[in-house]
Design an enzyme around this catalytic site. Structure first.
Site, PDB file in Angstrom:
ATOM      1  N   SER A  41       0.838  -1.192   0.000  1.00  0.00           N
ATOM      2  CA  SER A  41       0.000   0.000   0.000  1.00  0.00           C
ATOM      3  C   SER A  41       0.884   1.256   0.000  1.00  0.00           C
ATOM      4  CB  SER A  41      -0.975  -0.053   1.180  1.00  0.00           C
ATOM      5  OG  SER A  41      -2.047   0.839   1.025  1.00  0.00           O
ATOM      6  N   ASP A  93     -10.259  -5.543  -3.603  1.00  0.00           N
ATOM      7  CA  ASP A  93      -9.717  -4.394  -2.869  1.00  0.00           C
ATOM      8  C   ASP A  93     -10.526  -3.135  -3.185  1.00  0.00           C
ATOM      9  OD1 ASP A  93      -8.143  -2.447  -1.645  1.00  0.00           O
ATOM     10  OD2 ASP A  93      -6.255  -3.304  -2.341  1.00  0.00           O
ATOM     11  N   HIS A 143      -8.325  -5.449   0.630  1.00  0.00           N
ATOM     12  CA  HIS A 143      -7.075  -4.707   0.811  1.00  0.00           C
ATOM     13  C   HIS A 143      -6.119  -5.416   1.766  1.00  0.00           C
ATOM     14  CE1 HIS A 143      -4.577  -1.218   0.316  1.00  0.00           C
ATOM     15  NE2 HIS A 143      -4.559  -0.970   1.615  1.00  0.00           N
TER      16      HIS A 143
END
Length: 269
Positions: free
Chosen positions: A95, A218, A246
């Protein structure tokens, strides 16, 4: 407690196992220990020394009251690799951490052998901007969501329908979320860092082998954004893991770990 220093800030890290070093950089507001349950055992079993970093602003690393940038995060990783004196390293980012690794690949390619970029993006789209603005407003208000409410929101944002529809499994996740909610004040310094201009043209200058992993369900970083990054990096490999959101590296760890270890061993397919 192992510590590296960067721009006067102490960065805490942990080291596990022996062998070729793999530096792991996590996402917004998360400590390095999130890798311990699944990724550290898999990578050490594959013969790697795993180094997990607590990004600046995340305890026990020093707080960072002043604004900092994605480039600062990339520089932190660079100084950690230099501190370890074992570069070039294999680097895994997740991320926001993956976005920082992308900047590291541009600024200090000499420190990176190859990289895995998980749930990453090369630009801030409209939904990213909206989510970031909302998170920043919450952080600036000094408020904190009640734990049960925060857990419910976190589940909806980060888990797949597959997990949300499994009532027994969901109960376990909600319990974990209630006990480990991210403090919006502590994470405030990182919240705006995902608001980046389109960096995809710059990524065409990345010259190290890269694996990009997207997660099918996600909602935070939709998988097409991760695929865009792979399409922008010459020779990059894209893998999409089905049935996870996610937090795919926690929802489907076996698949994610297999993709990482095969790529780090030089087997991208």
């Amino acid at each position: 407690m192992p510590v590296a220093r960067t721009d006067g800030i102490r960065l805490h890290y942990d080291s596990y196992g022996t062998g070729a070093p793999v530096v792991m950089v996590t996402g917004t507001g998360a400590p390095g220990r999130v890798w311990r349950t699944h990724q550290v055992p898999a990578l050490t079993a594959a013969g790697h020394r795993v180094i997990t970093l607590d990004n600046r602003g995340i305890p026990p690393s020093d707080p960072c009251p002043e604004d900092f940038t994605l480039a600062d995060m990339a520089a932190d990783v660079a100084r950690l690799v230099e501190h370890l004196d074992e570069g070039p390293c294999r680097v895994v980012g997740y991320s926001l951490g993956a976005m920082a690794v992308q900047e590291l690949l541009l600024a200090r390619p000499d420190l990176v052998e190859r990289a895995v970029l998980i749930a990453t993006s090369g630009r801030a789209d409209a939904l990213t901007a909206a989510m970031t603005a909302a998170d920043m407003e919450l952080g600036d208000s000094g408020g904190k969501l009640p734990p049960r409410y925060a857990a419910y929101v976190q589940a909806l944002q980060n888990l797949s329908p597959r997990t949300l529809n499994d009532e027994e499994l969901l109960a376990d996740w909600l319990g974990v979320f209630e006990m480990s909610a991210v403090d919006p004040v502590a994470a405030r310094g990182q919240l705006g860092l995902a608001l980046i201009p389109d960096r995809r043209p710059a990524y065409r200058n990345i010259g190290r082998p890269c694996l990009v992993i997207g997660f099918q369900d996600d909602l935070v970083v939709r998988p097409h954004l991760s695929r865009e990054v792979a399409d922008s990096i010459p020779g990059a490999v894209y893998r999409e893991i089905p049935g996870c959101g996610h937090y795919g590296y926690l929802e489907r760890p076996a698949e994610v770990n297999s993709a990482i270890t095969e790529f780090l061993a030089g087997r991208p397919d």
